[in-house]
Design a protein around this motif. Structure first.
Motif, PDB file in Angstrom:
ATOM      1  N   ASP A   1      21.736  35.800  30.040  1.00 55.93           N
ATOM      2  CA  ASP A   1      20.081  36.887  30.771  1.00 55.93           C
ATOM      3  C   ASP A   1      19.263  35.651  31.457  1.00 55.93           C
ATOM      4  O   ASP A   1      18.767  35.653  30.800  1.00 55.93           O
TER       5      ASP A   1
ATOM      6  N   HIS B   1      24.252  44.134  37.161  1.00 58.81           N
ATOM      7  CA  HIS B   1      23.787  42.959  36.876  1.00 58.81           C
ATOM      8  C   HIS B   1      24.732  41.907  36.596  1.00 58.81           C
ATOM      9  O   HIS B   1      24.597  40.573  36.037  1.00 58.81           O
TER      10      HIS B   1
ATOM     11  N   SER C   1      29.162  39.092  26.827  1.00 59.14           N
ATOM     12  CA  SER C   1      27.812  39.509  26.691  1.00 59.14           C
ATOM     13  C   SER C   1      27.592  40.912  25.951  1.00 59.14           C
ATOM     14  O   SER C   1      28.161  40.933  24.627  1.00 59.14           O
TER      15      SER C   1
ATOM     16  N   HIS D   1      25.907  37.806  36.954  1.00 57.72           N
ATOM     17  CA  HIS D   1      26.350  36.924  35.602  1.00 57.72           C
ATOM     18  C   HIS D   1      27.723  36.371  36.453  1.00 57.72           C
ATOM     19  O   HIS D   1      28.230  34.756  35.993  1.00 57.72           O
TER      20      HIS D   1
END
Ligand code: KG4
Ligand code: ZN
Length: 297
Positions: free
Chosen positions: A262, A69, A93, A73
């Motif tokens: 996201d 993930h 985040s 980013h």
């Protein structure tokens, strides 16, 4: 609420993929590979995505590529740019506030992280406290622009040890105390009350200073040739303006604001990078709630 999140994923995944294909005016048959988030995250939600991606890949005979993930980013900020290494990446985040040293492309080393709340989580908790809804970041960003960032003095946390670590729980408690004291004066509307707007501006100023001071110092320490700032909090307008005021001797890269929070594009970009390196995942790919970001190859 992890159980609810998984169920929402089940409900959303088919229509979301269909809509994405429609908007891109493409068909599953035209794709080259399927990229999917392997972790970190809530295991139930990861499982829904992985199972669906595996089924698609198997049915269409396409390669499957599991991605991290946070790599997504970082990749979102690097579309169409060639940065110099070593670089530093700050990801802020709702779930992460992490600094990574990028020694070379795809080669990450954790430099520091939050010891308690993530920066976005602090925004969300402050917003909840004031009844401003979720997510808190965008609304506080908007309200903070109307206040005086120097009106309330919130102190920077004294952290022993790693200078690249963060802590936001003390700030959250300080805001809670401030709101409790303000309530003693009677009811107020946080979206128009001048004192609250000043407090929110000061809260935002403190979060931004923490993020940029620690990331800037770490970048200088490692001799970074570039600083990448990504994650939901990187879409903050105050943060972007403050970066413009800092006189750093390395360039700073942000994703487009819509690719800071996201999104699927960042996962596709990270998947494309791995695909170019010839990396593929097997159909036995498993979700990993705490997957560390490490060297890719
Ligand atoms: O990257 P992201 O979409 O999801 C996670 O991986 O967590 O980040 C979401 C977080 C939320 O906490 C949200 O309040 C915060 O990013 N956020 C912002 C802004 N937009 C979203 N925080 C500050 N300013 C913003 N403009
Ligand atoms: Zn994220």
């Amino acid at each position: 609420m992890p159980e609810l999140a998984s169920r929402e994923h089940v409900r959303a995944i088919v229509p979301v993929v269909r809509e994405a294909l429609e908007q891109a005016q493409t068909r599953l048959e035209d794709l080259t590979a399927i990229a999917v988030t392997q972790g970190p995250g809530l295991v139930g939600s990861l499982l829904v995505g992985l199972t669906y991606a595996k089924a698609l890949a198997y049915a269409k005979g396409l390669p499957l590529i599991g991605v991290h993930h946070l790599e997504g980013h970082i990749r979102a900020a690097l579309l169409g740019v060639d940065i110099a290494y070593p670089a530093l990446a700050l990801i802020a985040s709702g779930g992460h506030t992490h600094i990574f040293e990028c020694l070379a492309e795809g080669h990450y080393r954790l430099e520091g992280k939050t010891r308690d709340d993530a920066a976005g989580e602090a925004y969300d908790k402050v917003a909840k406290l004031l009844g401003l809804g979720y997510p808190g970041g965008p609304v506080i960003d908007r309200l903070a622009a109307q206040g005086n960032p120097r009106a309330v003095r919130f102190t920077s946390p004294k952290l022993k040890g790693n200078p690249s670590d963060f802590s936001f729980s003390g700030l959250k408690t300080a805001v809670l105390r401030w709101v409790e004291a303000r309530r003693l004066n009677g009811p107020f509307d946080p979206t128009t009350d001048p004192a609250t707007l000043d407090m929110l501006a000061s809260f935002q100023y403190t979060v931004i200073s923490e993020l940029l001071n620690r990331a800037g110092q770490a970048a200088t320490r490692i001799g970074a040739k570039a600083l990448v700032i990504s994650g939901g909090v990187a879409s903050n307008r105050g943060l972007r303006e403050e970066v413009g005021r800092r006189q750093w001797d390395f360039p700073v890269y942000f994703p487009e604001p819509r690719w800071s929070t996201d999104n699927g594009v960042m996962i596709a970009l990270a998947g494309h990078y791995r695909w170019q390196l010839g990396l593929r995942s097997g159909l036995d790919l498993k979700p990993q709630a705490n997957l560390p970001l490490a060297q890719i190859k």
